[in-house]
Design an enzyme around this catalytic site. Structure first.
Site, PDB file in Angstrom:
ATOM      1  N   TYR A  32       8.106  -1.720   8.431  1.00 59.54           N
ATOM      2  CA  TYR A  32       9.008  -1.447   9.547  1.00 59.54           C
ATOM      3  C   TYR A  32       9.333   0.052   9.583  1.00 59.54           C
ATOM      4  O   TYR A  32       8.779   0.832   8.820  1.00 59.54           O
ATOM      5  CB  TYR A  32      10.251  -2.329   9.442  1.00 59.54           C
ATOM      6  CG  TYR A  32       9.907  -3.811   9.503  1.00 59.54           C
ATOM      7  CD1 TYR A  32       9.344  -4.362  10.646  1.00 59.54           C
ATOM      8  CD2 TYR A  32      10.119  -4.646   8.412  1.00 59.54           C
ATOM      9  CE1 TYR A  32       9.003  -5.708  10.697  1.00 59.54           C
ATOM     10  CE2 TYR A  32       9.781  -5.991   8.453  1.00 59.54           C
ATOM     11  CZ  TYR A  32       9.224  -6.514   9.593  1.00 59.54           C
ATOM     12  OH  TYR A  32       8.869  -7.839   9.651  1.00 59.54           O
ATOM     13  N   ARG A  38      15.895  -1.898   0.208  1.00 63.56           N
ATOM     14  CA  ARG A  38      14.697  -2.699  -0.086  1.00 63.56           C
ATOM     15  C   ARG A  38      13.485  -1.823   0.195  1.00 63.56           C
ATOM     16  O   ARG A  38      13.338  -1.296   1.302  1.00 63.56           O
ATOM     17  CB  ARG A  38      14.650  -3.960   0.770  1.00 63.56           C
ATOM     18  CG  ARG A  38      13.652  -4.992   0.254  1.00 63.56           C
ATOM     19  CD  ARG A  38      13.628  -6.250   1.102  1.00 63.56           C
ATOM     20  NE  ARG A  38      13.246  -7.406   0.300  1.00 63.56           N
ATOM     21  CZ  ARG A  38      12.915  -8.599   0.802  1.00 63.56           C
ATOM     22  NH1 ARG A  38      12.929  -8.782   2.110  1.00 63.56           N
ATOM     23  NH2 ARG A  38      12.585  -9.593   0.014  1.00 63.56           N
ATOM     24  N   ARG A  63      11.839 -18.769   0.044  1.00 64.81           N
ATOM     25  CA  ARG A  63      11.391 -20.009   0.680  1.00 64.81           C
ATOM     26  C   ARG A  63      11.741 -21.253  -0.128  1.00 64.81           C
ATOM     27  O   ARG A  63      11.883 -22.344   0.441  1.00 64.81           O
ATOM     28  CB  ARG A  63       9.881 -19.933   0.932  1.00 64.81           C
ATOM     29  CG  ARG A  63       9.510 -19.000   2.074  1.00 64.81           C
ATOM     30  CD  ARG A  63       8.026 -18.732   2.119  1.00 64.81           C
ATOM     31  NE  ARG A  63       7.586 -17.991   0.949  1.00 64.81           N
ATOM     32  CZ  ARG A  63       6.310 -17.739   0.662  1.00 64.81           C
ATOM     33  NH1 ARG A  63       5.357 -18.186   1.455  1.00 64.81           N
ATOM     34  NH2 ARG A  63       5.992 -17.036  -0.404  1.00 64.81           N
ATOM     35  N   CYS A  80       8.816 -26.004  -2.533  1.00 63.89           N
ATOM     36  CA  CYS A  80       8.216 -25.250  -1.433  1.00 63.89           C
ATOM     37  C   CYS A  80       6.703 -25.271  -1.602  1.00 63.89           C
ATOM     38  O   CYS A  80       6.198 -25.060  -2.705  1.00 63.89           O
ATOM     39  CB  CYS A  80       8.736 -23.817  -1.451  1.00 63.89           C
ATOM     40  SG  CYS A  80       7.890 -22.703  -0.319  1.00 63.89           S
ATOM     41  N   CYS A 139       3.522 -22.635   2.319  1.00 58.42           N
ATOM     42  CA  CYS A 139       2.580 -22.785   3.424  1.00 58.42           C
ATOM     43  C   CYS A 139       2.709 -21.646   4.428  1.00 58.42           C
ATOM     44  O   CYS A 139       1.868 -21.503   5.316  1.00 58.42           O
ATOM     45  CB  CYS A 139       2.801 -24.120   4.127  1.00 58.42           C
ATOM     46  SG  CYS A 139       4.431 -24.281   4.916  1.00 58.42           S
ATOM     47  N   LYS A 197      -3.951 -25.277  -4.625  1.00 61.80           N
ATOM     48  CA  LYS A 197      -3.153 -26.310  -3.965  1.00 61.80           C
ATOM     49  C   LYS A 197      -2.321 -27.119  -4.960  1.00 61.80           C
ATOM     50  O   LYS A 197      -1.961 -28.268  -4.697  1.00 61.80           O
ATOM     51  CB  LYS A 197      -4.078 -27.244  -3.172  1.00 61.80           C
ATOM     52  CG  LYS A 197      -4.717 -26.586  -1.958  1.00 61.80           C
ATOM     53  CD  LYS A 197      -3.675 -26.302  -0.894  1.00 61.80           C
ATOM     54  CE  LYS A 197      -4.306 -25.780   0.378  1.00 61.80           C
ATOM     55  NZ  LYS A 197      -3.375 -25.857   1.512  1.00 61.80           N
TER      56      LYS A 197
END
Length: 651
Positions: free
Chosen positions: A175, A223, A323, A346, A349, A432
């Site tokens: 950003y 950050r 997440r 979580c 994904c 996975k």
């Protein structure tokens, strides 16, 4: 407190306040449709659930300091005027009521925005467009920089008036401020470019002016990227120097992340990137700034054991858990009480949060974004019913779980000998493992809730009629779609992705996978575990992996490009023929006929069709029959889980 996590639940002292544990909830993309920049009740409910869940310190999501150029999304919160203060004050008061401290992340999008949805203009350090968004941009002027410095300071003043304990200046992820810090974006030749001293100038000015405005009581946190992961960007060694300069300029806490839009897999860390990948960056920054400057590590720190081990190493002071708190707001409380099996995992994904144009949502947690409404609907059902759920995949298990929580007597039946449905196939491709954790979570929950399991028995209409339950939820999933109109798909060398993942098919050396969604590309990843094989993925759309996030796509393709993999797009399969013992694909590429020759095996991965015969038959004879998941209409895990929850809440 569980002795297993003595470091994770140890209090920590910042200069101006204490936190009860080392768990930080970082900002995530939490956008409320139609919020017009204000804090709405749904956002308060969302943060209240996480504060109540036991986190120690919340950094509220990226909030715009400058309009219109500062936003990347029309539904972001803003702190550009005093009119936004009351909403933030209400939010902070709720967070504080749970003995949780709060910071507000202050943010300007820079070039990483879609001007068409967020509003023009798009500004950047040097007028170089972002290679992912591709929006035109212009270099911010010196006068605009001076105005922006004041806008950050006034945003901090408003944050202080709202009651926040700290502000976090967002200088990461590509950003605007991250763009100034990085030579990848910053090509300026004035005082705000050049060497690291010049590139840090805008942030140093923001820190100095903010301290003048807010005084000494508010903590100033930044950050930054520990690594940009782009050619010509900052490395860890560069980030160490930046961190030292910013600390000297007044930054009191360093929150270390990584990546930019072209390297988003290192920002969001999807499942193809190892857990905790970026922790070494925070440890390096900690070495650079010394013991007196708190450093926060972030990046796929998804389970308590990993978080504890990071803190035990002594290389950082706090860990940010993002997440995982999306998936289970009670993650800290459950860890503290030793209830690890109850933590909803979580899946990483990367389909969570508020991605335009969708609302905030989570694959595994259907309550996200509607916490208060969900809590109301979860009340015990006024009339307990006998509920039969047919199908033990994600949709069926979620329906059974919620129905049982609401006091219904639930039986979950499946033709297979074990629960999980398509989860078992999803667990087969590389990276996975989290799918297995999710299945373990459901097994534990259903056992604790005394859900009756009827496994290894295929339920038919006559079985349902004999049992005569009050409610039937059908979650029988889908079957691989084999298009009837394509000649040659009955050839023995043509198989489905399900066949491949189950180990039912012998594959030749050269394999074509038809279908470039995650189903097809992840099947290719599985096939390429055998280094002697090569795979071509054939996709009729303009690109592959359109069903997953940008960062998950980058991570998966980065791995595949190192193997014998390629894909072709805008290519539609028309027929399969055999010639000299090999298979040829007759295709239409960019509207013109073509032939792709010499394959040993063709794998079909073009989707599923509903396996809904039982459900439709039952609906003709019974009143309360509900279809969920793929048998209701093809979709992903999120659809199945949310379907199951929606139905169970309505019973």
């Amino acid at each position: 407190m569980s002795a297993e996590f003595e470091h994770l639940f140890q209090p920590f002292h910042f200069r101006t306040f204490d936190v009860k544990n080392r768990i930080v909830m970082p900002p995530m993309a939490i956008y409320i449709p139609g919020c017009e920049g204000y804090v709405r009740q749904r956002l308060i409910d969302y943060y209240e659930a996480r504060a109540k869940g036991g986190v120690g310190y919340i950094v509220v999501n990226a909030t715009v300091v400058s309009e219109p150029s500062g936003s990347s999304h029309p539904n972001q919160t803003r702190i550009t005027a005093d009119k936004y203060i009351p909403g933030f004050k209400k939010l902070v008061d709720v967070i504080h009521s749970y003995d949780v401290k709060a910071a507000l992340q202050l943010y300007h999008a820079g070039r990483q925005r879609y001007g068409i949805i967020a509003g023009l203009p798009t500004l950047s350090p040097s007028g170089i467009p972002d290679p992912v968004r591709k929006d035109p941009t212009r270099a911010i002027t010196v006068d605009e920089i001076h105005r922006l410095v004041e806008e950050y300071a006034q945003a901090a003043r408003r944050s202080q008036e709202a009651g926040f304990d700290a502000v976090e200046i967002h200088c990461a992820h590509g950003y605007l401020l991250a763009g100034f810090l990085s030579p990848y974006q910053n090509k300026r030749t004035d005082a705000y470019g050049g060497d690291v001293w010049g590139r840090t100038r805008i942030v140093r000015e923001i820190l100095a002016r903010t301290r003048e405005v807010v005084g000494e009581e508010m903590l100033l946190q930044v950050r930054i990227n520990g690594h940009d992961y782009v050619n010509g960007g900052n490395t860890l060694e560069d980030a160490k120097e930046i961190a030292r300069i910013l600390v000297e300029a007044g930054a009191e806490v360093i929150h270390v992340s990584a990546g930019m839009a072209p390297s988003g897999q290192y920002t969001f860390l999807p499942a193809a990137v190892r857990p905790g990948h970026n922790v070494y960056l925070a440890q390096g920054i900690k070495e650079a700034v010394g013991p007196d400057v708190p450093v926060i590590a972030v990046g796929a720190i998804h389970d308590p054991e990993l978080a504890e081990s990071i803190l035990r190493s002594g290389g950082v002071d706090l860990v940010a858990v993002g997440r995982a708190l999306f998936a289970d707001p009670e993650w800290p409380n459950k860890a503290s009480e030793g209830r690890l099996a109850e933590i909803r995992p979580c899946l990483r994904c990367s389909k969570s949060a508020g991605v335009w144009p969708e609302d905030m949502r989570c694959t595994v947690n259907p309550a996200v974004g509607m916490e208060a409404e969900f809590e109301r609907l979860m009340e015990t059902a006024p009339e307990p019913k006998d509920v039969l759920v047919i199908g033990g995949g994600p949709g069926g298990m979620e329906a059974a779980r919620i129905a049982a929580l609401r006091g219904h007597a639930v039986t979950l039946a499946d033709a297979n000998a074990e629960l999980g449905g398509k989860i078992h196939l999803a667990m087969v491709p590389p990276d996975k493992e989290l799918q297995g954790n999710w299945l373990d979570y459901y097994r534990h929950e259903l056992e604790e809730l005394d859900v009756n399991l009827d496994l290894g028995h295929r339920v038919g209409v006559e079985d349902v009629e004999a049992r005569d339950p009050d409610v039937v939820v059908v979650a029988t999933g889908g079957r691989p779609l084999i298009p009837d109109e394509i000649p040659g798909l009955d050839h023995p060398g043509v198989v489905t992705s399900d066949n491949v993942l189950r180990g039912e098919s012998r594959l030749g050396q050269r394999v074509a996978v038809i279908g470039g969604s995650s189903m097809g590309v992840e099947t290719a990843d599985f096939i390429l575990k055998d280094e002697n094989k090569s795979v071509v993925v054939v996709e009729m759309m303009h690109d592959v992996l359109l069903d997953i996030s940008h960062d998950a796509k980058l991570a998966l393709l980065d791995k595949l490009y190192a193997k014998s993999y390629r894909h072709v797009t805008d290519t539609r399969l028309k027929a399969v023929t055999e010639e000299d013992g090999q298979l040829n694909l007759h295709v239409e590429r960019y509207g013109l006929p073509d032939v792709m020759r010499g394959f040993d095996t063709v794998v079909m991965a073009v989707g599923v069709e509903p396996n809904d015969e039982l459900g439709q038959a039952l609906k003709r004879t019974r009143d309360e029959v509900y279809l969920v998941g793929d048998c209701e209409g093809s979709g992903d895990y999120r659809k199945a889980v949310h379907d199951g929850a929606r139905v169970a809440l309505s019973i």
